[in-house]
Design a protein around this motif. Structure first.
Motif, PDB file in Angstrom:
ATOM      1  N   ILE A  20       0.819  -1.220   0.000  1.00  0.00           N
ATOM      2  CA  ILE A  20       0.000   0.000   0.000  1.00  0.00           C
ATOM      3  C   ILE A  20       0.851   1.267   0.000  1.00  0.00           C
ATOM      4  O   ILE A  20       0.317   2.368   0.106  1.00  0.00           O
ATOM      5  N   THR A  26      -2.619   4.473  -1.096  1.00  0.00           N
ATOM      6  CA  THR A  26      -3.554   4.621   0.026  1.00  0.00           C
ATOM      7  C   THR A  26      -4.664   5.617  -0.285  1.00  0.00           C
ATOM      8  O   THR A  26      -5.780   5.457   0.189  1.00  0.00           O
ATOM      9  N   VAL A  27      -4.330   6.608  -1.088  1.00  0.00           N
ATOM     10  CA  VAL A  27      -5.360   7.599  -1.442  1.00  0.00           C
ATOM     11  C   VAL A  27      -6.430   6.944  -2.308  1.00  0.00           C
ATOM     12  O   VAL A  27      -7.633   7.164  -2.113  1.00  0.00           O
ATOM     13  N   PHE A  30      -8.445   4.733  -0.105  1.00  0.00           N
ATOM     14  CA  PHE A  30      -9.275   5.575   0.754  1.00  0.00           C
ATOM     15  C   PHE A  30     -10.559   5.981   0.036  1.00  0.00           C
ATOM     16  O   PHE A  30     -11.654   5.937   0.610  1.00  0.00           O
ATOM     17  N   LEU A  91      -8.306  -4.460   4.249  1.00  0.00           N
ATOM     18  CA  LEU A  91      -7.448  -3.310   4.528  1.00  0.00           C
ATOM     19  C   LEU A  91      -8.217  -2.117   5.092  1.00  0.00           C
ATOM     20  O   LEU A  91      -7.614  -1.132   5.519  1.00  0.00           O
ATOM     21  N   LEU A  94      -7.226  -0.614   8.393  1.00  0.00           N
ATOM     22  CA  LEU A  94      -5.907   0.003   8.280  1.00  0.00           C
ATOM     23  C   LEU A  94      -5.983   1.350   7.576  1.00  0.00           C
ATOM     24  O   LEU A  94      -5.404   2.344   8.037  1.00  0.00           O
ATOM     25  N   ALA A  97      -7.357   3.881   9.845  1.00  0.00           N
ATOM     26  CA  ALA A  97      -6.371   4.312  10.837  1.00  0.00           C
ATOM     27  C   ALA A  97      -5.370   5.279  10.215  1.00  0.00           C
ATOM     28  O   ALA A  97      -4.979   6.275  10.830  1.00  0.00           O
ATOM     29  N   VAL A  98      -4.976   5.004   8.974  1.00  0.00           N
ATOM     30  CA  VAL A  98      -4.041   5.884   8.259  1.00  0.00           C
ATOM     31  C   VAL A  98      -4.665   7.268   8.078  1.00  0.00           C
ATOM     32  O   VAL A  98      -4.038   8.292   8.362  1.00  0.00           O
ATOM     33  N   ALA A  99      -5.903   7.287   7.622  1.00  0.00           N
ATOM     34  CA  ALA A  99      -6.592   8.559   7.395  1.00  0.00           C
ATOM     35  C   ALA A  99      -6.799   9.307   8.713  1.00  0.00           C
ATOM     36  O   ALA A  99      -6.577  10.522   8.796  1.00  0.00           O
ATOM     37  N   TRP A 101      -5.062   9.116  11.492  1.00  0.00           N
ATOM     38  CA  TRP A 101      -3.823   9.657  12.052  1.00  0.00           C
ATOM     39  C   TRP A 101      -3.391  10.907  11.289  1.00  0.00           C
ATOM     40  O   TRP A 101      -2.866  11.849  11.886  1.00  0.00           O
ATOM     41  N   GLY A 102      -3.627  10.919   9.980  1.00  0.00           N
ATOM     42  CA  GLY A 102      -3.305  12.112   9.193  1.00  0.00           C
ATOM     43  C   GLY A 102      -4.076  13.326   9.691  1.00  0.00           C
ATOM     44  O   GLY A 102      -3.511  14.403   9.875  1.00  0.00           O
ATOM     45  N   ASP A 103      -5.375  13.138   9.923  1.00  0.00           N
ATOM     46  CA  ASP A 103      -6.191  14.223  10.468  1.00  0.00           C
ATOM     47  C   ASP A 103      -5.664  14.653  11.839  1.00  0.00           C
ATOM     48  O   ASP A 103      -5.548  15.847  12.132  1.00  0.00           O
ATOM     49  N   TYR A 104      -5.349  13.665  12.669  1.00  0.00           N
ATOM     50  CA  TYR A 104      -4.859  13.954  14.011  1.00  0.00           C
ATOM     51  C   TYR A 104      -3.562  14.758  13.968  1.00  0.00           C
ATOM     52  O   TYR A 104      -3.407  15.754  14.694  1.00  0.00           O
ATOM     53  N   ALA A 105      -2.639  14.346  13.106  1.00  0.00           N
ATOM     54  CA  ALA A 105      -1.347  15.033  13.016  1.00  0.00           C
ATOM     55  C   ALA A 105      -1.539  16.492  12.613  1.00  0.00           C
ATOM     56  O   ALA A 105      -0.877  17.391  13.150  1.00  0.00           O
TER      57      ALA A 105
ATOM     58  N   PHE B   4       1.726  19.690   6.694  1.00  0.00           N
ATOM     59  CA  PHE B   4       2.341  19.167   7.920  1.00  0.00           C
ATOM     60  C   PHE B   4       3.845  19.328   7.825  1.00  0.00           C
ATOM     61  O   PHE B   4       4.470  18.829   6.894  1.00  0.00           O
ATOM     62  N   CYS B  11      -4.437  14.811   0.777  1.00  0.00           N
ATOM     63  CA  CYS B  11      -5.417  13.960   1.471  1.00  0.00           C
ATOM     64  C   CYS B  11      -4.801  13.505   2.788  1.00  0.00           C
ATOM     65  O   CYS B  11      -3.584  13.348   2.899  1.00  0.00           O
ATOM     66  N   CYS B  12      -5.629  13.284   3.803  1.00  0.00           N
ATOM     67  CA  CYS B  12      -5.113  12.891   5.103  1.00  0.00           C
ATOM     68  C   CYS B  12      -4.363  11.565   5.041  1.00  0.00           C
ATOM     69  O   CYS B  12      -3.387  11.353   5.773  1.00  0.00           O
ATOM     70  N   ALA B  13      -4.807  10.682   4.148  1.00  0.00           N
ATOM     71  CA  ALA B  13      -4.120   9.394   4.018  1.00  0.00           C
ATOM     72  C   ALA B  13      -2.713   9.572   3.460  1.00  0.00           C
ATOM     73  O   ALA B  13      -1.770   8.912   3.899  1.00  0.00           O
ATOM     74  N   LEU B  15      -0.848  12.188   3.767  1.00  0.00           N
ATOM     75  CA  LEU B  15      -0.009  12.811   4.790  1.00  0.00           C
ATOM     76  C   LEU B  15       0.639  11.735   5.661  1.00  0.00           C
ATOM     77  O   LEU B  15       1.857  11.724   5.865  1.00  0.00           O
ATOM     78  N   THR B  16      -0.181  10.813   6.150  1.00  0.00           N
ATOM     79  CA  THR B  16       0.361   9.738   6.981  1.00  0.00           C
ATOM     80  C   THR B  16       1.428   8.949   6.229  1.00  0.00           C
ATOM     81  O   THR B  16       2.501   8.673   6.760  1.00  0.00           O
ATOM     82  N   PHE B  87       4.348  11.855  20.881  1.00  0.00           N
ATOM     83  CA  PHE B  87       3.652  11.974  19.595  1.00  0.00           C
ATOM     84  C   PHE B  87       3.845  10.699  18.767  1.00  0.00           C
ATOM     85  O   PHE B  87       2.893  10.200  18.159  1.00  0.00           O
ATOM     86  N   LEU B  94      -1.514   2.176  14.743  1.00  0.00           N
ATOM     87  CA  LEU B  94      -1.361   2.104  13.299  1.00  0.00           C
ATOM     88  C   LEU B  94      -0.250   1.127  12.916  1.00  0.00           C
ATOM     89  O   LEU B  94      -0.430   0.274  12.031  1.00  0.00           O
ATOM     90  N   ALA B  97      -1.412  -2.323  13.339  1.00  0.00           N
ATOM     91  CA  ALA B  97      -2.315  -2.718  12.255  1.00  0.00           C
ATOM     92  C   ALA B  97      -1.528  -3.036  10.984  1.00  0.00           C
ATOM     93  O   ALA B  97      -1.828  -3.998  10.274  1.00  0.00           O
ATOM     94  N   TRP B 101      -1.539  -6.761   9.379  1.00  0.00           N
ATOM     95  CA  TRP B 101      -2.028  -7.036   8.021  1.00  0.00           C
ATOM     96  C   TRP B 101      -0.951  -7.738   7.188  1.00  0.00           C
ATOM     97  O   TRP B 101      -1.267  -8.589   6.362  1.00  0.00           O
TER      98      TRP B 101
END
Lengths: 109, 109
Positions: A20, A26-27, A30, A91, A94, A97-99, A101-105, B4, B11-13, B15-16, B87, B94, B97, B101
């Motif tokens: 991935i 991942t985008v 997503f 997936l 997963l 979770a990736v998305a 965490w991006g928002d969180y960061a 970031f 996209c947030c994905a 970014l991660t 952090f 993640l 996960a 996987w």
DNA sequence: CGGTATCCTGTCCGATACTG
DNA sequence: CAGTATCGGACAGGATACCG
């Protein structure tokens, strides 16, 4: 040392990233997580990717068994839809979770 | 469009993936998830990575605020330890996960 | 509409040698 | 022990034009 679809990985984490990883996979996953999408819809959802790259990444994901490609028309103009396979759906947690965490960061920065 | 630490992501994905992507970062984080490790211990845990690459990836992770680098000796021979920051610890679910996987995919193939 | 073909660029990352 | 310096190859991915 692990093996998956002909490639070798030193660790279970790197295997996942091999499948991935890359700039766009991942985008794509997503956007396909909740909807089946046509090629043009994916392009709209990801305006900054080039046609060539999107096409190659979709082919990669299809070869790894994560997405399916369905053609609905015998002749041009074509209608093609992409969707997660059952394997690809494993997936989803997963990708979420990736998305997330991006928002969180972003919210931290 | 998200931002970031000076980089832009569509996209947030993505970014991660920009932060933990690449060939080795998740593997490093995976090994630091439960233990603080010295440089040489990381090398033993990841025998196939080159010194240069390991060094660069550690520096990247440190700059993104995910790991800390602590030097314990004033002169050579040095003792340096790497650990997740608070952090960085937010990535643990993640990373787990990702690793899980990878194992699952191998068991399917 | 849904892609390929062709060309080109940056960057990632490995190999090797050397240093504080 | 824990790195850095230098070099170079491979490949991901962008730009643009064209095709079934």
């Amino acid at each position: 040392m692990l093996e998956f679809r002909g490639k070798q990985y030193p660790c279970c984490a790197s295997l996942t990233m091999g499948v991935i990883g890359g700039k766009w996979k991942t985008v794509i996953l997503f956007h396909l997580m909740n909807n089946t999408l046509r090629y043009s819809e994916l392009r709209k959802a990801m305006p900054t990717v080039t046609e060539r790259t999107l096409s190659l990444q979709l082919k990669d994901l299809e070869e790894d068994g994560l997405i399916s490609r369905t053609v609905y028309t015998p002749k041009p103009p074509l209608k093609v839809e992409y969707a997660l396979t059952e394997f690809g759906k494993t997936l989803i947690p997963l990708i979420q979770a990736v998305a997330a965490w991006g928002d969180y960061a972003v919210s931290c920065a």
